[in-house]
Design an enzyme around this catalytic site. Sequence first.
Site, PDB file in Angstrom:
ATOM      1  N   SER A   9     143.609 -89.286  37.791  1.00  0.00           N
ATOM      2  CA  SER A   9     143.955 -88.167  37.062  1.00  0.00           C
ATOM      3  C   SER A   9     142.986 -88.193  35.795  1.00  0.00           C
ATOM      4  O   SER A   9     142.794 -88.932  35.116  1.00  0.00           O
ATOM      5  CB  SER A   9     145.385 -88.187  36.690  1.00  0.00           C
ATOM      6  OG  SER A   9     145.921 -87.076  35.748  1.00  0.00           O
ATOM      7  N   VAL A  50     140.484 -94.193  31.566  1.00  0.00           N
ATOM      8  CA  VAL A  50     139.441 -94.489  32.151  1.00  0.00           C
ATOM      9  C   VAL A  50     139.121 -93.256  32.914  1.00  0.00           C
ATOM     10  O   VAL A  50     137.723 -93.094  33.150  1.00  0.00           O
ATOM     11  CB  VAL A  50     139.797 -95.735  33.239  1.00  0.00           C
ATOM     12  CG1 VAL A  50     138.471 -95.958  34.211  1.00  0.00           C
ATOM     13  CG2 VAL A  50     140.351 -96.749  32.639  1.00  0.00           C
ATOM     14  N   CYS A  51     139.723 -92.632  33.533  1.00  0.00           N
ATOM     15  CA  CYS A  51     139.380 -91.136  34.248  1.00  0.00           C
ATOM     16  C   CYS A  51     138.522 -90.245  33.389  1.00  0.00           C
ATOM     17  O   CYS A  51     137.503 -89.734  33.686  1.00  0.00           O
ATOM     18  CB  CYS A  51     140.494 -90.796  35.010  1.00  0.00           C
ATOM     19  SG  CYS A  51     141.481 -91.595  35.968  1.00  0.00           S
ATOM     20  N   ASP A  52     139.201 -90.309  32.052  1.00  0.00           N
ATOM     21  CA  ASP A  52     138.467 -89.381  31.041  1.00  0.00           C
ATOM     22  C   ASP A  52     136.997 -89.921  30.626  1.00  0.00           C
ATOM     23  O   ASP A  52     136.006 -89.263  30.727  1.00  0.00           O
ATOM     24  CB  ASP A  52     139.351 -89.419  29.537  1.00  0.00           C
ATOM     25  CG  ASP A  52     138.791 -88.602  28.566  1.00  0.00           C
ATOM     26  OD1 ASP A  52     137.791 -89.120  28.121  1.00  0.00           O
ATOM     27  OD2 ASP A  52     139.300 -87.708  28.029  1.00  0.00           O
TER      28      ASP A  52
END
Length: 172
Positions: free
Chosen positions: A59, A64-66
């Site tokens: 997501s 971490v995804c950002d």
Amino acid sequence: MVQERTGVATFKGNPITLIGPELKVGDQAPAFNLSKNLLEQATLSDYAGKVKLISVVPSLDTGVCDAQTRRFNEAASELGDDVIVLTISADLPFAQARWCGAAGVDRVVTLSDYRDNSFGKAYGVLIKEFVIDMRSIFVIDQNDVIQYVEYLPEMAEHPDYDKAVAAVKQLL
């Protein structure tokens, strides 16, 4: 029958189940049908003739995804027009658009696997327990053959950004 893989990944140390096959270098990239927005779809063939760096994130609204998406957005600017960088998540398309606008991410194409999780199932990254896609990286050449794969063993860890970008550069 749908393949389930256990013992290959965790989320904060807890085992999770991945649905789908483990793809390897040399495999033909499976076709996909993902949402660009609520009305428009994107397929693997839409990017024919390009090197594809596919960054899969659970997501965009997590740390971490950002960071992963921002990092590949920066890399996209130096890879040139023969490369497309796709970020795939199960986030709804308008959530992806909102995130990109707020983050200033404009070189990565975000695609959503929210409709039927077909990408996650085909690429072996659908997390059974959460119905989202596991963090992973795929580099696919101009002929749709997989040239680099990284399945993260722990969902909260970062991928090897440098190796993924180096794999793309080898194809140019």
